[in-house]
Design an enzyme around this catalytic site. Structure first.
Site, short mmCIF file in Angstrom:
data_model
loop_
_atom_site.label_atom_id
_atom_site.label_comp_id
_atom_site.label_asym_id
_atom_site.label_seq_id
_atom_site.Cartn_x
_atom_site.Cartn_y
_atom_site.Cartn_z
N TYR A 129 0.82 -1.35 -0.02
CA TYR A 129 -0.14 -0.01 0.10
C TYR A 129 1.01 1.32 -0.03
CZ TYR A 129 -4.05 -2.78 1.34
OH TYR A 129 -5.34 -3.58 1.54
N GLU A 245 -7.31 -5.44 9.85
CA GLU A 245 -6.06 -5.10 10.77
C GLU A 245 -6.53 -4.28 11.94
OE1 GLU A 245 -1.71 -3.77 9.36
OE2 GLU A 245 -3.33 -2.41 8.80
C1 LIG Z 1 6.61 -1.42 11.32
C2 LIG Z 1 5.87 -0.89 10.09
C3 LIG Z 1 5.41 -2.00 9.33
C4 LIG Z 1 4.77 -1.25 8.13
N1 LIG Z 1 4.23 -2.24 7.38
C5 LIG Z 1 3.61 -1.66 6.30
C6 LIG Z 1 3.18 -2.90 5.04
O1 LIG Z 1 3.60 -4.04 5.18
N2 LIG Z 1 2.60 -2.50 3.97
C7 LIG Z 1 2.42 -1.10 3.70
O2 LIG Z 1 1.71 -0.76 2.80
N3 LIG Z 1 2.77 -0.22 4.80
C8 LIG Z 1 3.20 -0.48 5.96
N4 LIG Z 1 3.66 0.33 6.76
C9 LIG Z 1 3.45 1.91 6.59
C10 LIG Z 1 2.49 2.65 7.29
O3 LIG Z 1 1.44 2.22 7.13
C11 LIG Z 1 2.86 4.09 7.24
O4 LIG Z 1 4.20 4.47 7.63
C12 LIG Z 1 1.66 4.94 7.84
O5 LIG Z 1 0.48 4.72 7.14
C13 LIG Z 1 2.16 6.46 8.05
O6 LIG Z 1 2.68 6.81 6.76
P1 LIG Z 1 3.85 7.68 6.57
O7 LIG Z 1 4.97 6.79 6.93
O8 LIG Z 1 4.01 7.78 5.04
O9 LIG Z 1 3.65 8.88 7.55
P2 LIG Z 1 3.20 10.31 7.23
O10 LIG Z 1 1.64 10.07 6.52
O11 LIG Z 1 4.15 11.26 6.27
O12 LIG Z 1 3.14 10.87 8.56
C14 LIG Z 1 4.04 11.42 9.28
C15 LIG Z 1 3.58 12.37 10.39
O13 LIG Z 1 2.37 13.07 10.06
C16 LIG Z 1 1.29 13.05 10.49
N5 LIG Z 1 0.14 13.38 9.77
C17 LIG Z 1 0.37 12.80 8.27
N6 LIG Z 1 -1.12 13.28 8.00
C18 LIG Z 1 -1.85 14.14 9.02
C19 LIG Z 1 -3.18 14.49 9.12
N7 LIG Z 1 -4.01 14.51 7.89
N8 LIG Z 1 -3.49 15.14 10.25
C20 LIG Z 1 -2.51 14.88 11.05
N9 LIG Z 1 -1.33 14.33 11.21
C21 LIG Z 1 -0.87 13.92 10.05
C22 LIG Z 1 1.50 11.53 10.85
O14 LIG Z 1 0.66 11.36 12.01
C23 LIG Z 1 2.90 11.38 11.34
O15 LIG Z 1 2.97 11.74 12.72
C24 LIG Z 1 4.26 -0.13 8.04
C25 LIG Z 1 4.98 1.01 8.96
C26 LIG Z 1 5.78 0.64 9.84
C27 LIG Z 1 6.26 1.49 11.21
#
Ligand SMILES: Cc1cc2nc3c(=O)[nH]c(=O)nc-3n(C[C@H](O)[C@H](O)[C@H](O)COP(=O)(O)OP(=O)(O)OC[C@H]3O[C@@H](n4cnc5c(N)ncnc54)[C@H](O)[C@@H]3O)c2cc1C
Lengths: 405, 358
Positions: A129, A245
């Site tokens: 994703y 999930e």
């Molecule tokens: C251990 C681990 C395993 C994972 N495994 C998978 C997997 O198997 N497959 C997969 O597809 N993904 C996976 N992920 C990814 C995970 O779903 C994303 O990291 C998560 O959805 C956040 O996206 P990002 O990392 O881009 O952070 P961002 O979206 O860039 O967020 C960064 C910060 O900004 C804040 N933020 C962003 N938007 C908003 C908003 N609208 N309002 C307030 N605050 C906001 C967030 O809360 C966060 O604090 C995994 C992540 C981890 C840590």
């Protein structure tokens, strides 16, 4: 209010409990070779499926036991299995997220082909994703899928893909309708990981181990009919999975055992030459934590009751993930204080060899609790959901404006 | 497994709720809150007519014969409305007499309490915060002398159940000779308290006072927790409502994400506690092994969260929130009462840790 399960259910509990008693662990015949743990587990699961205890929502023709939905029975089975440490359903992401989606939205041949080997663990999956530019705003994803003849040709990049280095297949979200609006342009595709167009590069996590990856897709190919739902329906299809999930992370059982583990740690550690559990501050902090753990536990009871009745427990359903991750932060914070100087150690994944596996296990958990807070919807995103959908506050203006593709 | 209120309990909550909406709307509440007595005798009459006064008193004594969970459900609703009434002390006195009185004693006091013609209360606290049965020092005898502090609705009461040395309980009729009351300058003006001085006041010991005192304590803790849950729910709703109407920078303040997250955090301090207070009440009649601990845990946790929610609610209302005129302050003080009455959260956390044999 009645917290007993009733005599019919207690009979069922007895039945399950004596099944586990006589089938786990599987005894080897005297004089013959010991059966490996994996073999025992899969033999046990086969028998449990036959009895209707595992994979209850999955039709028999796909390898499940096809039982009527009964959350109380399911709960009793979980309790009795875990009491004797018997193997439960294999908890891979394929079983937890893909299988329910296929059962609800997949084609007959897709169910036929994928469900059985997925639940037995023969086939493993990863979830594609997130992308470098699309995390919380997942629907802005850019990885492209184009239909060329009988195949989808996929180009782009996925990231944080847990288990991609070991997975046979990936279920992923791909933009196939670039002209459509943000959410309507996405399709849900299945993809063979073992092909030249896919390059998996491990990412090292803060714990030191490498469970997630970057996945580069350069002309990766998948057959035209390896799509779940119609073209452009991928967003809706994926919502079924995300729901699963969220339920799994919210389990109150985990927070209860975390508290029990912490109390044990406090009983076994020392502070100022006395057992840490005698320390007034530690006792206060454990008790504060227990307030949250109990609130979590009885909220779980409320959900269970409503699920059993076909009712709706309301706003609490949106809170369970955030509530349990906040408990997780508290648990690991207290553990770190109990570890004292051993809080200087690593999470135990270095080349130097482990120095104290129990302390380093807590340190790993100290870090992993953050991973859980982020994965599957960050804490802030959970708060947005509670505020907007739960409390009825206005939708976020920026999120509404973002064309995001 | 049915972890839910019964239809009867939901109906009780609804009829009590609409009674309070009609008879104690917020402008009336303000009058009582700011008034001299902190009470509305008409409201008590209506509550008694609804059966609230005798909810958990056995039907042989004219009560409804219900359980602690029913009392707690009523307490939640009263907390939600910040209702001024002698409910808390009254039902606790009845619980104590029911649990500890001889047949004769029950016959003597319970019927009057069940109709609400008699108003009961409890006199427990001694100097230095001695709330607990193990700590009481007032000498037990047919006449008592000494002081009890923070007696809720003392001046409204006709009898009080008094905590005595060795964890005993006695009953003193409030209007007998040798009893003087002096109002405490309490924060919660919806539940006034008195300092009670006994000088050779006639006292009748309860037959099984020691056991009854333990139940009295647990039920008191549970009812504080239930009141706190109801109050915190109301403050959350008031704050959400305000965020949907108050405008700044050209939009309602609920548009700002910082506000939304603050309100989501408040909701997280409220909603998960519903099941906890239910269970703590249910345990008093059905899970004797857990009754003591979970009463302390629920009281500590939920009143602590109520206090936090009250602080957040003040902030959410800006300058207005800091005024006497803003309704929030009445619940803020309700929270102060629930938090400190019968012992602070940290005292009850110590107790629950001890009871767990940690
Ligand atoms: C251990 C681990 C395993 C994972 N495994 C998978 C997997 O198997 N497959 C997969 O597809 N993904 C996976 N992920 C990814 C995970 O779903 C994303 O990291 C998560 O959805 C956040 O996206 P990002 O990392 O881009 O952070 P961002 O979206 O860039 O967020 C960064 C910060 O900004 C804040 N933020 C962003 N938007 C908003 C908003 N609208 N309002 C307030 N605050 C906001 C967030 O809360 C966060 O604090 C995994 C992540 C981890 C840590």
């Amino acid at each position: 209010m009645d917290l007993s399960y009733g005599s019919e259910m207690e009979d069922f509990r007895d039945e399950v409990s004596s099944f586990v008693e006589s089938n786990w662990p599987i005894k080897s015949v005297e004089g013959e070779e010991e059966i490996s743990f994996e073999r025992q587990a899969s033999m046990f699961r086969e028998r449990a499926i036959e009895k209707g205890y595992l994979y209850r929502s999955i039709p028999q023709k796909y390898g499940g036991s096809e039982q009527d939905a009964d959350v109380i029975k399911a709960q009793i089975i979980r309790e009795e299995f875990s009491r004797k440490w018997a193997p439960a359903e294999a908890r891979g992401i394929g079983t937890m997220m893909l299988v329910p989606t296929l059962l609800e939205k997949g084609e007959e041949w897709q169910k036929d082909r994928f469900v059985r080997p997925t639940i037995t663990g023969e086939l493993t999956w990863c979830q594609g994703y997130s992308e470098p530019g699309s995390g919380s705003d997942l629907a802005s994803l850019k990885t492209r899928g184009e239909l060329q003849g009988d195949e989808w040709v996929i180009n782009g990049q996925k990231i944080w893909t847990s288990g991609a280095h070991m997975a046979d297949y990936m279920f992923c979200l791909v933009r196939t309708e670039p002209e459509a609006s943000k959410h309507a342009g996405i399709s849900y595709l299945l993809l063979d990981m073992k092909q030249p167009g896919i390059d998996v590069r491990p990412l090292r996590m803060m714990t030191g181990s490498s469970d997630f990856n970057e996945v580069f897709l350069n002309d990766a190919r998948t057959p035209k009919d390896w799509i779940v739902g119609k073209r452009g329906e991928g967003w809706t299809v994926s919502r079924t999975t995300l729901k699963h999930e969220r339920n799994s992370i919210g389990g109150a059982q985990q927070t209860r055992s975390a508290l029990a583990g912490l109390v044990k740690l406090a009983q076994e550690s020392e502070l100022n030459g006395r057992p840490a559990i005698e320390n007034a501050e530690i006792r206060q902090r454990l008790s504060v934590l227990e307030g949250y753990v109990k609130a979590h536990q009885y909220s779980g009871y409320r959900q269970l009751t409503q699920d059993a009745k076909g009712g709706d427990a309301g706003i609490i359903n949106m809170m369970m993930k955030l509530f349990s991750t906040e408990i997780g932060h508290q648990v690991s914070g207290i553990a770190m204080d109990l570890l004292e100087e051993e809080g200087l150690l690593s999470a135990g994944n270095s080349e130097l060899g482990s120095r104290s596996s129990s302390s380093q296990g807590w340190i790993a958990q100290y870090m992993y609790s953050l991973g859980i807070a982020i994965a599957g919807g960050t804490a802030n995103v959970q708060r947005n959901v509670i505020a907007e959908r739960g409390l009825g506050l206005p939708r976020d203006a920026a999120a509404n404006r973002s064309p995001g593709k | 497994m049915n972890f839910d209120l019964t239809e009867e309990q939901e109906m009780l909550q609804q009829s009590l709720g609409s009674l309070l909406e009609n008879e104690m709307p917020i402008n009336r509440l303000r009058e009582v809150f700011d008034g001299d007595t902190g009470d509305d005798p008409d409201l008590w009459k209506s509550l008694a007519e609804l059966g609230v006064a005798g909810l958990a008193i056995g039907d042989t004594y004219g009560g409804a014969g219900l359980e602690i969970l029913d009392l707690a459900v009523a307490a939640e609703t009263l907390g939600y409305h910040c209702a001024p009434s002698p409910f808390l002390g009254h039902v606790l006195a009845a619980v104590a007499i029911e649990a500890g009185g001889s047949e004769e004693q029950k016959k003597k006091w319970l019927p009057g309490l069940a109709t609400g013609d008699q108003i009961g209360t409890i006199a427990l606290a001694e100097a230095e915060g001695r709330w607990q049965p193990e700590e009481w020092k007032l000498a037990a005898s047919n006449t008592i002398s000494g002081v009890k502090d923070f007696v809720p609705s003392g001046r409204l009461s006709t009898l009080m159940v008094v905590g005595l040395e060795d964890g005993q309980l006695g009953v003193v009729e409030t209007r007998s000779d040798g009893v003087t009351l002096e109002e405490v300058d309490g924060a919660d003006r919806s539940r006034r308290m008195d300092l009670v001085t006994f000088a050779d006041a006639p006292c009748e010991l309860l037959a099984n006072g020691k056991e009854a005192a333990l139940r009295l304590r647990n039920v008191g803790l549970v009812l504080c927790a239930a009141d706190a849950f109801g109050g915190s729910q109301r403050l959350l709703e008031m704050s959400v409502e305000y965020a949907k109407t108050r405008e700044q920078f050209g939009v309602t303040i609920g548009h700002f994400q910082a506000m939304k997250h603050q309100l989501a955090n408040m909701a997280l301090d409220v909603e998960p506690n519903r099941g906890l207070y239910w269970f703590s009440a249910y345990a008093q009649d059905h899970e004797p092994g857990e009754a003591d601990r979970v009463a302390s845990i629920a009281k500590a946790h939920i009143t602590d969260r109520f206090m936090q929610v009250a602080r957040d609610a003040v902030e959410a209302h800006g300058g207005l929130g800091f005024t006497w005129e803003c309704d929030v302050q009445m619940w803020f003080k309700r929270a102060m009462f629930d938090r400190a009455f019968l012992g602070t959260p940290s005292q009850h956390r110590s107790r629950s840790a001890d009871l767990a044999s940690w």
